[in-house]
Scaffold this motif. Structure first.
Motif, PDB file in Angstrom:
ATOM      1  N   GLU A 155       0.607  -0.928  -0.354  1.00  0.00           N
ATOM      2  CA  GLU A 155      -0.214  -0.062   0.175  1.00  0.00           C
ATOM      3  C   GLU A 155       0.920   0.783  -0.029  1.00  0.00           C
ATOM      4  N   LEU A 156       0.312   2.311  -0.431  1.00  0.00           N
ATOM      5  CA  LEU A 156       1.090   3.364  -0.675  1.00  0.00           C
ATOM      6  C   LEU A 156       0.109   4.356  -0.906  1.00  0.00           C
ATOM      7  N   VAL A 157       0.466   6.244  -0.187  1.00  0.00           N
ATOM      8  CA  VAL A 157      -0.336   6.728  -0.172  1.00  0.00           C
ATOM      9  C   VAL A 157       0.062   8.012  -0.756  1.00  0.00           C
ATOM     10  N   LEU A 158      -0.630   8.491  -1.643  1.00  0.00           N
ATOM     11  CA  LEU A 158      -0.154   9.518  -2.941  1.00  0.00           C
ATOM     12  C   LEU A 158      -0.594  10.855  -2.213  1.00  0.00           C
ATOM     13  N   ALA A 159       0.024  12.214  -2.934  1.00  0.00           N
ATOM     14  CA  ALA A 159       0.610  13.115  -2.301  1.00  0.00           C
ATOM     15  C   ALA A 159      -0.365  14.213  -3.053  1.00  0.00           C
TER      16      ALA A 159
END
Length: 421
Positions: free
Chosen positions: A163-167
């Motif tokens: 999982e990754l979080v975009l900015a």
């Protein structure tokens, strides 16, 4: 051959000065070849970035600016394109395929691009090379799926299922993150050597999902916030995109469609030919490229002049040596040939050491340059042009060696045996 051995013995007797001269030549040769290698690979990287795309369409600005943000992920668009304008372009009878592109977000310094599955089917790089997955699959119905470029996955150590979080925005460090809507990795592309490697690919629905609850450029707070589960049940139709890549049914229609798009009355649009824009962009960089090459060439000349100076300086100290050689039967041309062989030996040793330094340097910085600048420097054998440059350096060394050779040739036997101080 005996003159060559005698030249090596003479250099060995003056090994400290000879080693300094060889090292100076080696550094200059290494610099020249490194500049040439970077120049060649940069040009190839530019040419290989996009292939098979006939037109790039974006908001009206400049052709280079449009190329930079749509292909190289550099800079930002001056405006967006309405979705209905994209639909009209895609439905044009002259258009074979149309790839929408939506930009604006990032992840740890890498750009995020929203598109559709046509991108994986029709985008080409190098000589019509298609995009291929090394792991996983393309994104599908779930808006929170992401396909990583090879460099992103390698540099950030992502694997399938992570999982990754975009900015929000494209800064390396962003204060506004979409942490309530994480994405999970479903695919990793094979390395292409293009900006694709440094891009995170999500669907257009995913790009809309990130901003569905944003108002006036800021995320909603409290009860107005829409969760990821709620977003999945929504119809996520984009209202605007950043650019469009077009492939045409016939190359003959390229210029007429370009003119029609540039005169489109619905909104101000600009259509460019990727090849022409690439040449314009390279033309802007060409002056700096040539200047750097000229500077490195002068460095090589400086190294050769240093060699010439070292040989000329040693002549006065070696006049008795030359006279003794004459006294045992050496002819004037033998003495001249000895000095030419010395100059050639120094230059040859410098060239070989320069090649060694080049390959050691490439091996040391190859990963860093590729990760930070997207430029792949292969450990290939020298090209024909590089061999020609090395041959010119050796030829110049032979010519410079003729100067001390001529001076030694003119010295008389008596002058050598009775040196006047």
């Amino acid at each position: 051959m005996y003159l060559f051995r005698l030249a090596l013995a003479s250099l060995s007797n003056r090994r400290f000065t000879a080693l300094l001269t060889v090292f100076a030549i080696a550094l200059s040769v290494c610099l020249l070849l490194a500049v040439e290698r970077v120049r060649t690979e940069a040009r190839a990287s530019f040419a290989n970035t996009i292939s098979g795309t006939d037109l790039i369409v974006g908001a009206r600005s400049g052709s280079i600016n449009l190329l930079l943000y749509s292909v190289f992920r550099i800079g930002n668009a001056t405006n967006n394109i309405r979705w209905d304008s994209f639909e009209q372009l895609a439905q044009n009878p002259r258009v074979k395929w149309a790839i929408p592109i939506s930009l604006g977000d990032s992840h740890r310094g890498y750009r995020v691009m929203g598109t559709n599955t046509d991108y994986f089917e029709h985008y080409r790089y190098a000589r019509q090379q298609p995009l291929e997955l090394s792991q996983g699959r393309e994104f599908a119905d779930d808006p929170f799926e992401v396909v990583l470029g090879a460099e992103v996955a390698e540099a950030l150590h992502y694997k399938l299922g992570d999982e990754l979080v975009l900015a929000h925005g494209v800064a390396t460090i962003s204060l506004v993150k979409h942490d309530d809507k994480p994405f999970h990795v479903v695919g990793i592309l094979k390395r292409t050597g293009t900006p694709v490697d440094r891009t995170l690919h999500i669907s257009l629905a995913g790009m809309e999902a990130l901003h569905v609850d944003w108002k006036n450029g800021m995320p909603a707070q409290g009860a107005d916030r829409i969760s990821a589960e709620q977003v999945r049940s929504m119809h996520l139709q984009p209202t605007a995109i950043t650019a469009v890549l077009l492939g045409l049914k016939s190359k003959i229609a390229t210029f007429s469609l370009q003119r029609d798009i540039n005169e489109y009355r619905g909104e101000p649009l600009l259509a460019i030919l990727p090849g022409v824009a690439l040449q314009e962009l390279w033309g802007l960089m060409g002056t700096a490229e040539k200047a750097l090459f000229v500077v490195s060439l002068f460095v090589v000349i400086t190294g050769l002049i240093g060699m010439l100076t070292a040989i000329l300086t040693s002549l006065n100290e070696r006049r008795r040596e030359m006279a003794i050689l004459r006294s045992v039967g050496a002819r004037p041309w033998h003495i001249a040939s000895l000095l030419i062989f010395e100059a050639f030996s120094l230059a040859l040793a410098g060239v070989l050491l320069g090649l060694l330094l080049l390959y050691v340097g490439i091996a040391a910085v190859q990963g860093y340059v590729q990760a930070n600048y997207g430029l792949y420097l292969p450990l290939n054998v020298p090209s024909g042009y590089e061999w020609m440059l090395l041959g010119c350096i050796l030829g110049a060394a032979l010519l410079m060696g003729c100067v001390p050779a001529w001076r030694a040739y003119r010295q008389s036997l008596a002058d050598g045996l009775s040196i006047r101080l």
